[in-house]
Design a protein around this motif. Structure first.
Motif, PDB file in Angstrom:
ATOM      1  N   UNK A  40       0.778  -1.229   0.000  1.00 60.14           N
ATOM      2  CA  UNK A  40       0.000   0.000   0.000  1.00 60.14           C
ATOM      3  C   UNK A  40       0.808   1.277   0.000  1.00 60.14           C
ATOM      4  N   UNK A  41       2.140   1.169  -0.120  1.00 58.77           N
ATOM      5  CA  UNK A  41       2.977   2.372  -0.067  1.00 58.77           C
ATOM      6  C   UNK A  41       3.301   2.939  -1.444  1.00 58.77           C
ATOM      7  N   UNK A  47       4.263  -4.895  -6.166  1.00 57.09           N
ATOM      8  CA  UNK A  47       4.797  -4.770  -4.803  1.00 57.09           C
ATOM      9  C   UNK A  47       3.714  -5.088  -3.780  1.00 57.09           C
ATOM     10  N   UNK A  48       2.496  -4.638  -4.045  1.00 57.01           N
ATOM     11  CA  UNK A  48       1.393  -4.960  -3.136  1.00 57.01           C
ATOM     12  C   UNK A  48       1.121  -6.463  -3.107  1.00 57.01           C
ATOM     13  N   UNK A  49       1.259  -7.116  -4.269  1.00 60.01           N
ATOM     14  CA  UNK A  49       1.033  -8.566  -4.332  1.00 60.01           C
ATOM     15  C   UNK A  49       2.107  -9.313  -3.555  1.00 60.01           C
ATOM     16  N   UNK A  50       3.354  -8.838  -3.651  1.00 58.26           N
ATOM     17  CA  UNK A  50       4.446  -9.456  -2.885  1.00 58.26           C
ATOM     18  C   UNK A  50       4.211  -9.260  -1.395  1.00 58.26           C
ATOM     19  N   UNK A  51       3.830  -8.056  -1.002  1.00 58.08           N
ATOM     20  CA  UNK A  51       3.574  -7.770   0.420  1.00 58.08           C
ATOM     21  C   UNK A  51       2.471  -8.658   0.971  1.00 58.08           C
ATOM     22  N   UNK A 342       5.064  10.334   6.325  1.00 54.09           N
ATOM     23  CA  UNK A 342       4.891   9.455   7.480  1.00 54.09           C
ATOM     24  C   UNK A 342       4.659   7.997   7.098  1.00 54.09           C
ATOM     25  N   UNK A 343       3.988   7.769   5.955  1.00 59.26           N
ATOM     26  CA  UNK A 343       3.697   6.388   5.575  1.00 59.26           C
ATOM     27  C   UNK A 343       4.959   5.577   5.311  1.00 59.26           C
ATOM     28  N   UNK A 344       6.084   6.267   5.070  1.00 58.42           N
ATOM     29  CA  UNK A 344       7.336   5.567   4.794  1.00 58.42           C
ATOM     30  C   UNK A 344       8.161   5.311   6.052  1.00 58.42           C
TER      31      UNK A 344
END
Length: 373
Positions: A40-41, A47-51, A342-344
């Motif tokens: 979600x970043x 990347x979302x699928x890997x997460x 902040x999300x990072x």
């Protein structure tokens, strides 16, 4: 704890096994957490699928994160075959080797209880959780060692297959009291009932614990399969033949496991027979890949990062439990990443913690400190 009784063969220690073990431990000691928080970043679907692969399913189902512990059990068996064959070649008796593995099992069992129950209250044994990751590794390697030293390759294969078939039959044919036979739900499966009634101490989910006693035998099959793979690696065969046989083992395991999952779902909580075969097959294929790239083709530089972790895998497992690398990362690096959105923050904090873990292991590696249980 000693620096002896470690994997090795007459032809030398296989760098690929240390690297693969290191890859696995990387996922446990911070790599998995880092990939998970990336979700979600970036707004990048890949990347979302890997997460998403670094979260365990609630019950049935399978993600890559479910594969991490089975891979370690498989690698424990692969390394064990090298240790035992090396010991036998040096003239060490089977009885003495069995004693060493038994002592290692007791040490791992103790550290496992400490890991899952810290702070450990030894005066309240009824609330101690006895099912642990390290205990499972210790028991699995002990059983696999006895089998390896007393049975042939084919006999071990049949024993593992028999365990998985009997485990499947028991869950399908024997009803837990109050439920019907073949009930594989969280509440009604036979495994949970047995552990609730016969497993001492505390269960993780009060009425269930995936590391309790009943799933131990099916999980041990992963270590048995790892022994079989390690034995193939040590045979005096052309490299291509070794690799083709191991690849075939891996493919067969995955295919049979997936077909079996149609009637016995992939389930890490139950350590279902289909789950064991799929993860054993995946482990076998990873062994083939790492062995071919590192030990055959000699592409070794990229693997150094993983090797540093793999040489002290159990140490870092315990260290990550008792040392808060996330807090250390925050204290050291928050002054830098606080200037980012902040999300990072959690992403770079996880990355900093991972860097600290690796740095500790690198210092141990440079000083040739390799702790083996």
């Amino acid at each position: 704890m000693k620096t002896t009784f470690q994997s090795g063969a007459s032809q030398g220690r296989l760098a690929s096994l240390d690297a693969l073990r290191g890859f696995d431990m990387l996922m446990i000691s911070g790599g998995g957490a880092f990939l998970s928080v990336m979700g979600g970043k970036t707004n990048i679907a890949f990347i979302d699928a890997v997460a998403a692969q670094f979260h365990h399913p609630d019950w049935n189902g399978f993600t890559f994160y479910d594969f991490i512990f089975p891979l370690f059990l498989f690698m424990a068996g692969t390394s064990l075959s090298f240790s035992l064959r090396s010991g036998l070649a040096k003239g060490i008796s089977k009885a003495d080797l069995a004693k060493k593995v038994f002592k290692r099992m007791l040490i791992l069992f103790f550290f496992g209880i400490l890991d899952k129950n810290a702070p450990l209250d030894i005066f309240d044994p009824a609330h101690i959780r006895y099912g642990t990751v390290l205990g499972r590794i210790g028991i699995a390697t002990f059983i696999a060692a006895l089998l390896y030293m007393n049975f042939s390759w084919k006999q071990m294969l049949f024993i593992a297959a028999g365990i998985l078939i009997l485990y499947f039959a028991a869950l399908m044919l024997i009803p837990a009291p109050g439920f019907s036979a073949g009930d594989l739900t969280f509440e009604g499966n036979l495994v949970g009932w047995l552990d609730r009634n016969f497993m001492p101490g505390r269960l993780k989910q009060t009425t269930y614990d995936e590391l309790a006693m009943t799933t131990q035998l099916s999980a041990t099959c992963l270590t048995i399969f790892g022994c079989l793979a390690g034995d193939l690696l040590q045979k005096r065969l052309p490299v291509n033949k070794k690799l083709s046989q191991l690849a075939l083992m891996g493919i067969v395991g995955i295919v049979v496991g997936l077909l079996w999952s149609l009637g016995f779902p992939l389930n890490k909580h139950l350590w279902s027979s289909s789950f064991i075969l799929v993860t054993a097959g995946m482990s076998c294929l990873l062994v083939v890949l790492f062995y071919w790239v590192i030990d055959v083709k000699k592409y070794t530089r990229w693997a150094f990062f993983f090797k540093v972790i793999g040489m002290n895998s159990l140490v870092i497992y315990l260290l990550c439990r008792f040392v808060d690398f996330g807090k250390s990362s925050q204290l050291l690096f928050a002054g830098l990443y606080n200037h980012l959105p902040e999300k990072w923050h959690e992403v770079f904090n996880a990355l900093g913690g991972l860097a600290l873990v690796w740095l500790v292991l690198y210092v141990m590696y440079r000083h040739k400190i390799f702790v083996k249980f």
